[in-house]
Design an enzyme around this catalytic site. Structure first.
Site, PDB file in Angstrom:
ATOM      1  N   ASP A 244       0.873  -1.167   0.000  1.00  0.00           N
ATOM      2  CA  ASP A 244       0.000   0.000   0.000  1.00  0.00           C
ATOM      3  C   ASP A 244       0.917   1.227   0.000  1.00  0.00           C
ATOM      4  OD1 ASP A 244      -2.238   1.608   0.037  1.00  0.00           O
ATOM      5  OD2 ASP A 244      -3.250   0.438   1.578  1.00  0.00           O
ATOM      6  N   GLU A 452     -17.262   9.928   5.466  1.00  0.00           N
ATOM      7  CA  GLU A 452     -16.748   8.574   5.691  1.00  0.00           C
ATOM      8  C   GLU A 452     -15.860   8.225   4.507  1.00  0.00           C
ATOM      9  OE1 GLU A 452     -19.628   5.424   5.867  1.00  0.00           O
ATOM     10  OE2 GLU A 452     -20.789   6.155   4.177  1.00  0.00           O
TER      11      GLU A 452
END
Length: 707
Positions: A244, A452
């Site tokens: 990542d 979110e």
């Protein structure tokens, strides 16, 4: 299912020959996400970083499907394969056009870092809407089909998929760079690993991305057990592994398992991380000089990465080079996106008010901060649309001049006023006036990617993208109360990607439609459902909890009392729940043939739509182990199928549940069948008391004994 074993072997041979001609520096330069060109060998620059959760993202115009959680709510494997194929087609069209202009920038390659098959274990996680929900089986099936569509049938891979984030990763976002997700081997293999295993072993996914966090003490991008023992060992993964972004620098800066960047780069490479999203691999040559790694280890990683590029036909060409730019956001693709939005929206409540009959309505009030908010359509990791249709616009288009539509923003999405110099809740009086002058109110509330989302990307900086609780912003809860107090028939349209506290709306509103983040033209889908052009048919891929009172701490990765398989409390809306305008019942269900430990479970089901409206429905099969102490406390989804049933029609279908559904996982993480007696539940929802109360339908029960 296409397996690229033969093609990958041929591509690897070519990659080995090419890499053998590179210098150490040239090989090392291939291991960054923005791989450098080797002009003397005819190797162009290539950027591995591209995104495609629900459409080609971040590189201009593309068809924008509903966010992943909304696609999952359709409970349809075939649709997921179609979506993957459309994304790959548009990705190829854009790649062909861009590379033809010499543009090899970020987000313009054919290695898509999708799908996200993490388990949405806690409703607070801001990135949960990127996933396919809380169930390992549903996530596995949808993920496998998405990868199949994305990668194609060969012999050249259409686009390369990537299973992320491996493994045991689902928040908190604010701690992900330093957090250690501690989990038992039983729960790891029971919940967190099945989807990754399915994508590797069944779908032959070309890439896997490691997570930011540590799992049981080791960083996920340098994890011996996960990367060596399981991924390349037990599962036989033969593709490439990527970190990542900037996760490897966390090794020394945050996890503190290494002393410096050279050690971090060496650890990741030795464990099998081939490409570094970040810049830590700039230290590879220094790591070689210090004897931390060898040139052979760099060579192996470079060969894996060039194998992917050969497999994609990026050196030898392929039939996909002919895909024209006109394929991008074409009518066929846009129609598919709107159709999926219709299938994924979930009708949570309907006291009979829906569908709306516009011949009996003079004025509709459309109220709320998400009524005309493009941000509420798109979720995160999104592309750009040439046209957006909000809920307001969809309703206006649907009713035309037949019905007057009054609109009020009602309140800001989260702030206490729309205009900075105004009084608090400066749009609330307009909302109340609008409601009073309307025959029916459509109240559009919810969240968007600013409330979110991912740490670093979200406007919700206090929680780094995660939610603090299940409540809507206070200004929206006040809006709902003020509008419903007017006393007009009110329908809530919720745009959000996770479990929201809807207890007040459940009690005071006439209907609730969950639209998720429905994609660029999602407002059309919402209008089609509200006015009955199509019957709702989506099902919840996550549990809607009543509150957080009985959930473990967010940082606790144990599954106790989490998700429908383990929870002890009653939910507000259960996993697998969703209403329609039809009335489909499972009349009968039976196991076909003899079932043994080695055979899959075949179930023949007879259904009837006793209603007056044609509808799609999702037939669901759950299994409960009646003997083993190792079984999950409740039951598990093991089969599902979407079908269309006309009013009054009967149908018979056959579903297959894998024999693995009968297995349990012991404390050592070993899976086996440990019982002879099982109960199957076949219905249009899970077999819990709350679903029965909400639907009035009890699944058919089948006692099954192994031969």
């Amino acid at each position: 299912m296409k397996n690229y074993k033969k093609e990958r072997a041929e591509a690897r041979k070519k990659a080995k020959e090419l890499v053998a001609k590179m210098t150490l520096m040239e090989k090392a330069a291939q291991l960054k996400y923005d791989a450098a060109p080797v002009q003397r060998l005819g190797v162009p620059a290539y950027n591995y970083w591209n995104e495609a959760l629900h459409g080609v993202a971040r590189a201009g115009v593309a068809t924008m499907f509903p966010q992943a959680i909304g696609m999952a709510a359709a409970f349809d494997e075939d649709i997921m394969k179609k979506v993957g194929d459309i994304i790959a087609t548009e990705g190829r069209a854009k790649y062909n056009a861009y590379s033809g202009q010499g543009d090899r920038d970020i987000y313009k390659g054919l290695t898509f870092w999708s799908p996200n098959v993490n388990i949405f274990r806690d409703p607070r996680w801001g990135r949960g809407h990127e996933t396919y929900g809380e169930d390992p089986y549903l996530t596995s099936r949808l993920g496998v089909r998405f990868v199949e569509g994305l990668q194609g049938e060969g012999p050249v891979m259409k686009a390369a998929a990537c299973a992320k984030h491996y493994a045991v990763h689902s928040g908190p976002e604010s701690l992900r760079h330093e957090f250690d997700a501690s989990v038992s081997l039983k729960e790891m293999w029971e919940t967190y690993l099945p989807a990754f295993e399915a994508l590797v072993k069944e779908a032959d996914v070309e890439a896997v991305m490691g997570a930011y966090n540590r799992t049981n003490g080791e960083p996920c991008c340098g994890h011996k057990y996960l990367m060596e023992d399981i991924l390349r060992g037990k599962w036989g993964f033969d593709g490439h592994f990527t970190s990542d972004c900037w996760a490897i620098k966390d090794f020394h800066e945050n996890h503190q398992v290494t002393k410096n960047a050279r050690e971090s780069a060496a650890l990741a490479l030795k464990r099998g991380c081939d490409v570094n999203c970040g810049n830590t691999y700039l230290h590879l040559l220094a790591a070689v000089e210090e004897g931390l790694i060898t040139e052979d280890e760099i060579t192996t990683a470079a060969e894996r990465l060039l194998t992917t590029r050969f497999l994609l036909g990026l050196f030898d060409g392929s039939e996909y080079d002919k895909i024209p730019y006109e394929a991008v956001e074409c009518k066929e693709h846009v129609d598919a996106a709107v159709d999926l939005a219709r299938k994924g929206c979930v009708l949570l409540k309907n006291d009979g008010i829906l569908p709306l009959d516009k011949t009996k309505i003079q004025t509709i009030g459309v109220i709320g901060p998400n009524a005309d908010n493009r941000g509420s359509l798109i979720g995160n990791y999104h592309g750009t649309s040439s046209r957006y249709i909000t809920a307001l616009e969809g309703i206006q288009d649907e009713v035309g001049d037949e019905v007057r539509v009054l609109y009020s923003e009602g309140c800001h999405l989260e702030k206490d006023r729309v205009e900075n110099l105004a009084w608090r809740q400066d749009r609330i009086s307009e909302a109340v006036v609008t409601a009073r002058h309307s025959d029916v109110v459509i109240l559009c509330v919810g969240l968007d990617e600013t409330l979110e989302g991912e740490e670093g990307d979200a406007g919700n900086s206090d929680a780094s993208g995660d939610k603090k609780d299940l409540h809507l912003p206070k200004v929206q809860e006040e809006l709902i109360e003020k509008v419903t107090a007017v006393g007009k028939p009110t329908i809530v349209v919720l745009m959000a990607g996770s479990s929201i506290d809807l207890k007040y709306a459940e009690e005071h509103c006439n209907g609730i439609l969950l639209a998720w983040y429905p994609g660029a033209r999602g407002g059309k889908a919402v209008a089609d459902l509200l006015f009955g052009n199509v019957s709702p048919s989506g099902k919840l891929p996550v549990t809607f909890y009543k509150d957080l009172a009985e959930l473990p701490e967010f940082t606790d990765y144990s599954m106790k009392n989490r998700t429908y398989r383990y929870m002890e409390q009653e939910p507000l809306y259960p996993f697998g729940y969703g209403l329609s305008y039809g009335d489909v019942h499972v009349l009968d269900a039976e196991v076909v043939g003899e079932t043994t430990e080695e055979t899959d479970i075949r179930v023949r089901v007879t259904v009837e739509n006793k209603g007056t409206v044609d509808t799609d429905e999702v037939i669901q099969v759950y299994i409960k182990d009646l003997e083993s102490e190792l079984a999950v406390p409740n039951y598990s989804l093991c089969g599902f199928q979407r079908l269309s049933v006309k009013a009054g029609e009967k149908q018979t279908l056959e579903l297959t549940a894998p024999n693995q559904a009968m297995s349990v996982v012991d404390e050592a993480g070993e899976r086996r069948i440990d019982s002879k007696r099982f109960m199957l539940f076949v219905g249009t929802s899970q077999p819990d008391g709350r679903s029965l109360a909400l639907t009035g339908k009890k699944p058919v029960e089948i006692l099954m004994n192994l031969a």
